[in-house]
Design an enzyme around this catalytic site. Structure first.
Site, short mmCIF file in Angstrom:
data_model
loop_
_atom_site.label_atom_id
_atom_site.label_comp_id
_atom_site.label_asym_id
_atom_site.label_seq_id
_atom_site.Cartn_x
_atom_site.Cartn_y
_atom_site.Cartn_z
N ARG A 166 31.69 73.12 60.93
CA ARG A 166 31.03 73.65 62.17
C ARG A 166 31.45 74.58 63.22
O ARG A 166 33.41 75.31 62.72
CB ARG A 166 31.44 72.00 63.08
CG ARG A 166 29.99 71.45 63.04
CD ARG A 166 29.53 70.87 63.80
NE ARG A 166 29.37 71.45 64.93
CZ ARG A 166 29.60 70.17 66.35
NH1 ARG A 166 28.54 69.16 65.54
NH2 ARG A 166 29.05 70.72 67.08
N LYS A 193 39.27 76.85 63.62
CA LYS A 193 38.59 76.75 62.14
C LYS A 193 38.10 78.58 62.07
O LYS A 193 38.37 78.80 61.12
CB LYS A 193 37.23 76.77 61.92
CG LYS A 193 37.28 74.38 62.33
CD LYS A 193 36.04 73.82 62.05
CE LYS A 193 35.59 72.24 61.88
NZ LYS A 193 35.72 72.07 61.18
N LYS A 221 34.11 70.07 48.30
CA LYS A 221 32.57 70.37 47.17
C LYS A 221 33.06 71.34 47.37
O LYS A 221 32.10 71.72 45.89
CB LYS A 221 31.92 70.46 48.46
CG LYS A 221 32.00 68.22 49.61
CD LYS A 221 31.27 68.61 50.87
CE LYS A 221 31.04 67.55 51.13
NZ LYS A 221 30.99 66.90 52.59
N1 LIG Z 1 36.39 64.48 64.12
N2 LIG Z 1 36.99 64.79 63.30
N3 LIG Z 1 37.41 65.10 62.47
C1 LIG Z 1 37.06 65.72 61.53
C2 LIG Z 1 35.73 66.80 61.82
N4 LIG Z 1 35.61 67.03 62.67
O1 LIG Z 1 34.52 65.52 61.89
O2 LIG Z 1 37.23 64.74 60.43
C3 LIG Z 1 36.72 65.02 58.72
C4 LIG Z 1 36.61 63.97 58.48
O3 LIG Z 1 38.36 62.93 58.22
C5 LIG Z 1 38.08 65.94 58.46
O4 LIG Z 1 38.41 66.60 57.06
C6 LIG Z 1 38.58 67.04 59.66
O5 LIG Z 1 39.20 68.11 59.49
C7 LIG Z 1 38.90 66.37 60.81
O6 LIG Z 1 38.55 68.13 62.10
#
Ligand SMILES: [N-]=[N+]=N[C@]1([C@H](N)O)O[C@H](CO)[C@@H](O)[C@H](O)[C@H]1O
Length: 825
Positions: free
Chosen positions: A559, A564, A670
């Protein structure tokens, strides 16, 4: 009628002719068309239907076996399940991919072509939603009783189009032509109350009775999507709730002459599961979002209790032995007061007994430290929509405050800090605090993140509840993210170390000894080149752009968010372009910078960064002076099925978030699993990836989280870097001109302003030079083909830890205490 005829023999025994017959049968009997008329969409539907026969048979057997064994099960509550496409996954997991491919070939159809017909089931935003999908794949593969519970959004994550470089959102219509994998279960419809008021009455023994008089009731219609385990017989279920108007009519409102009002509340019912909120890492804060969260939690809890009562009647003493509920972030946290309401108001248990059950049933996963992502709901909004729940939350908090006072007597500041209720002009309910207090276990999603959850997010809770805060590092399913998406690499690995790695990923370690073997290096990099050619074709079709497959494919797919730092990647690309313009002989190995990213529709700077990437791409890709040393590609509509094409073709994996901001990341896992080498900061799971692959097989750069906090504390001034580093100054000033946006000077200035005027909150400039130097190291390494091949092989070989099977084993051992249940034939 024998099993062969009605095709219900176990999938393992299905041969090409059986599958062929089944596809043709469904073409005729289910779709009412035939081989001569069928288009790829019809062949896709017929193939899914042929597959679904085995899937549903597996589901029936699994549910029957779990019922007969009265198994303890985990219930994964998530507002998001980013499933992607299911045909390839279900064929692979049933071991029927080659059979189906052969059968269809005999019917003159390419399986890979009809797979393209399937819309992604994009019921999620990013990592959190995809993690839920990987987890339920692992739960089924590990033969663990589990149910995923979520929302059956009519529209998933928006479809992204790029118009003149800018992101345009289009509605996602994944179900327009029906979804062959889902089953509606009207027999399990639930009703959910909303709005209204609470009446207090007193029972015969003076017991206070609370009666909630809802202002509106909506129906929850369950849709079941079977979750097929790999090479197993377990087919668990993903139950997603769709909202419908109930035939409840609010006579109170009507009698008060408000016919339209009475009707309006029903109209609202359909909108509840209409669309996924497209925000990743930011809370929506909208009423409908809270109603969505409550809707699926209430339906799911009532569904669990219905199943429990079938086996245990009103004996609640076994409930916590049979049921564990994992809260995927705070989005389903309202389930805690909802279970309390059902136990106290409906089952008439006393508070302590009810609370005892709750705090043995719920566990909570935190996925982010970003303040803007930590959900807080206005108490007045909860009072309006869920009046009884606010009362229960206040009671939970009242009793919690007593606990706090016992630990920190008279410390009102501590009470205010830990309270579920944030006082202020607008009283807010902190869903994170409610989740920690109402759960028996709280975990972060990577070692570094879980440490920060303990040390900076919930330090006092860690002190108050020693041992409750733990870690379970994320993982990914190797079935989808290697076996299915990279068949040529999978076959090469099978030949080298056997075929067990999809169910035991640590077996990949066996590849490490071949990392310096020249022959295997060639075979490994030949596969990579073939995958790059496939992606080059995708780029050609999608963007009409030619890319050199011998260039480095440098990939940043996730995203779009400032933390990021896609804009750090962009500044470096602009700097490389400037170096080439200043010195046409600038020595670098050709590189293709590939982006895939959706921005939340309301996130202006994120959309500006997408626009800038596309404008810079147009300029560089059409500037002959660059001499093809650089190409920039922004592939629109990044989603699971596109990731499955980009990841196998990646050489470099960009994981460049500001240290301390990316909780884990899963794209990093991945990409490394598919032989990409990471350039990244010591953030989230990058730290554990570096530990597994070794410092020689990864390019780490930038400030550590401690250095970030030090620099913040002593005062970070991005202008220092602007004036100290001429390349930074030149590139940022370039953004202010109309060089990349002819006739529109300043169209890209918002990025410069975010870095110089708004304080560069994610320290892009502080990490710029270190990043640029690391990229030079990447360039040098890539030119040494054998060294790079060795690095790529080691990355694949060392990814055993990052299978979601290991994550699930950690959850089972540390939190869920579940036992596998074998499903017999
Ligand atoms: N909400 N939320 N959080 C996140 C991702 N953006 O979806 O969850 C993901 C799954 O735990 C993480 O890998 C990621 O770092 C974290 O930012």
């Amino acid at each position: 009628m024998n099993a062969k005829a009605n095709n219900t023999q176990s999938p393992a025994k299905i041969d090409k002719s059986d599958f062929k017959a089944a596809v043709v049968k469904h073409l005729h009997c289910t779709l009412g068309t035939d081989e001569n008329k069928a288009n790829n969409h019809a062949w896709w539907k017929a193939t899914c239907a042929a597959m679904q026969e085995h899937v549903l048979e597996g589901l029936r057997k699994t549910q029957k076996t779990h019922y007969l064994n009265d198994t303890r099960a985990v219930h994964y509550f998530s507002a998001e399940f980013l499933m992607g496409r299911l045909l390839s996954n279900n064929l692979q997991n049933f071991g029927l991919f080659e059979v189906a491919s052969g059968a269809l070939k005999e019917l003159g159809v390419e399986l890979t072509d009809i797979m393209e017909q399937e819309p992604d089931m994009a019921l999620g935003n990013g990592g959190l939603g995809r993690l839920a999908a990987c987890f339920i794949d692992s739960l089924a593969t590990m033969e663990l009783p589990a149910i995923g519970y979520g929302i059956h959004y009519e529209h998933g994550l928006f479809r992204q189009e790029i118009k003149s470089g800018a992101q345009i959102e289009r509605p996602d219509s994944w179900r327009d032509y029906g979804n062959p994998w889902e089953i509606c279960r009207p027999e399990s419809i639930q009703e959910v109350s909303l709005f209204g008021y609470v009446e207090t009455k007193y029972g015969e023994n003076g017991r206070v009775l609370k009666e909630w008089h809802p202002g509106s009731i909506v129906k929850g219609v369950p849709w079941d999507i079977p979750v097929v385990g790999y090479e197993g017989k377990t087919v668990n279920v993903l139950r997603l709730w769709q909202s419908e108007a109930s035939d409840y009519f609010n006579w109170d409102v009507f009698n008060a002459g408000g016919y339209v009002d009475a009707q309006r509340e029903n109209v609202q019912a359909e909108t509840i599961s209409k669309v996924l909120y497209p925000n990743d890492e930011t809370e929506a804060g909208k009423e409908l979002r809270l109603i969505q969260q409550y809707f699926f939690c209430s339906c799911s809890l009532k569904d669990i209790i219905r199943r429990y009562k079938r086996a245990h009647g009103d004996d609640w003493s076994r409930f916590a032995d049979q049921v564990v509920i994992q809260l995927n972030d705070t989005h389903p946290a309202i389930a805690i007061p909802e279970l309390m309401r059902i136990l106290v108001d409906r089952a008439e248990l006393d508070w302590d007994q009810a609370w005892g059950i709750c705090t043995q049933v719920f566990a909570y996963t935190n996925h982010t430290l970003l303040p803007e992502a930590l959900e807080k709901w206005p108490a007045r909004m909860i009072e309006k929509i869920l009046p009884r729940h606010l009362e229960i939350i206040y009671e939970i908090n009242h009793r919690f405050m007593a606990e706090v006072d016992k630990k920190w007597p008279g410390d009102n500041a501590m009470k205010a800090k830990l309270s579920i209720i944030e006082e202020g002009h607008e009283k807010m309910v902190r869903m994170g605090h409610l989740s920690v207090i109402g759960s028996f276990a709280v975990n972060g999603v990577a070692e570094m993140h879980s440490r920060l959850v303990k040390s900076s997010l919930f330090p006092e809770f860690d002190e108050l509840y020693p041992g409750k805060l733990t870690n379970v590092t994320n993982g990914i399913t190797p079935r989808r993210w290697l076996k299915a998406c990279n068949p040529s690499l999978s076959k090469l690995i099978d030949k080298k170390i056997g075929v067990d790695w999809p169910k035991d990923l640590y077996k990949l370690e066996g590849l490490a000894k071949f990392a310096s073997n020249k022959t295997f290096q060639k075979q490994f990099m030949k596969v990579k080149l073939e995958n790059k050619e496939l992606l080059a074709e995708e780029i050609r079709q999608s963007l009409d752009l030619e890319v050199d497959v011998n260039a480095i494919f440098d990939v940043q797919i996730k995203r779009l968010h400032e933390y990021k730092r896609q804009h750090l990647n962009l500044l470096h690309i602009m700097a490389l372009y400037r170096r080439i313009l200043e010195n046409p002989d600038y020595d670098m190995h050709p590189r293709v910078f590939i982006f895939g990213a959706k921005a939340a529709p309301g996130y202006k700077l994120a959309k500006d960064i997408i626009y800038a990437i596309n404008k810079v791409a147009d300029k560089i890709n059409n500037d002959p002076r660059v001499n093809n040393k650089i190409k920039v590609v922004f592939l629109p509509n990044y989603r699971v099925s596109l990731a499955e094409k980009m990841i196998p073709a990646s050489d470099v994996s960009e994981q460049i978030s500001t240290a301390g901001k990316e909780a884990s990341g899963t794209g990093n896992m991945k990409l490394a699993l598919n032989g990409a080498v990471t350039i990244g900061t010591l953030d989230g799971a990058n730290v554990e990836i570096a530990e597994e692959v070794g410092d020689d097989n990864i390019f780490i750069f930038g400030l550590t989280v401690e250095e970030v906090n030090e620099l913040k504390a002593k005062g970070y001034n991005p202008l220092d870097y602007y004036y100290k580093d001429p390349e930074i100054k030149a590139v940022l000033d370039w953004l202010e001109t109309d060089y990349f946006t002819p006739g529109k000077p300043g169209a890209l200035v918002s990025i410069k302003q975010s870095l110089l005027d708004h304080g560069d909150p994610y320290m892009v400039l502080a990490d710029y030079r270190s990043y640029s130097d690391a990229q030079i190291a990447v360039d040098e390494a890539y030119r040494d083909k054998e060294r790079w091949a060795e690095m790529a092989i080691i990355n694949t070989a060392k990814m055993g830890k990052f299978t979601s099977d290991r994550s699930i084993k950690d959850y089972v051992d540390r939190i869920w205490k579940l036992s596998p249940c074998k499903i017999e034939n």
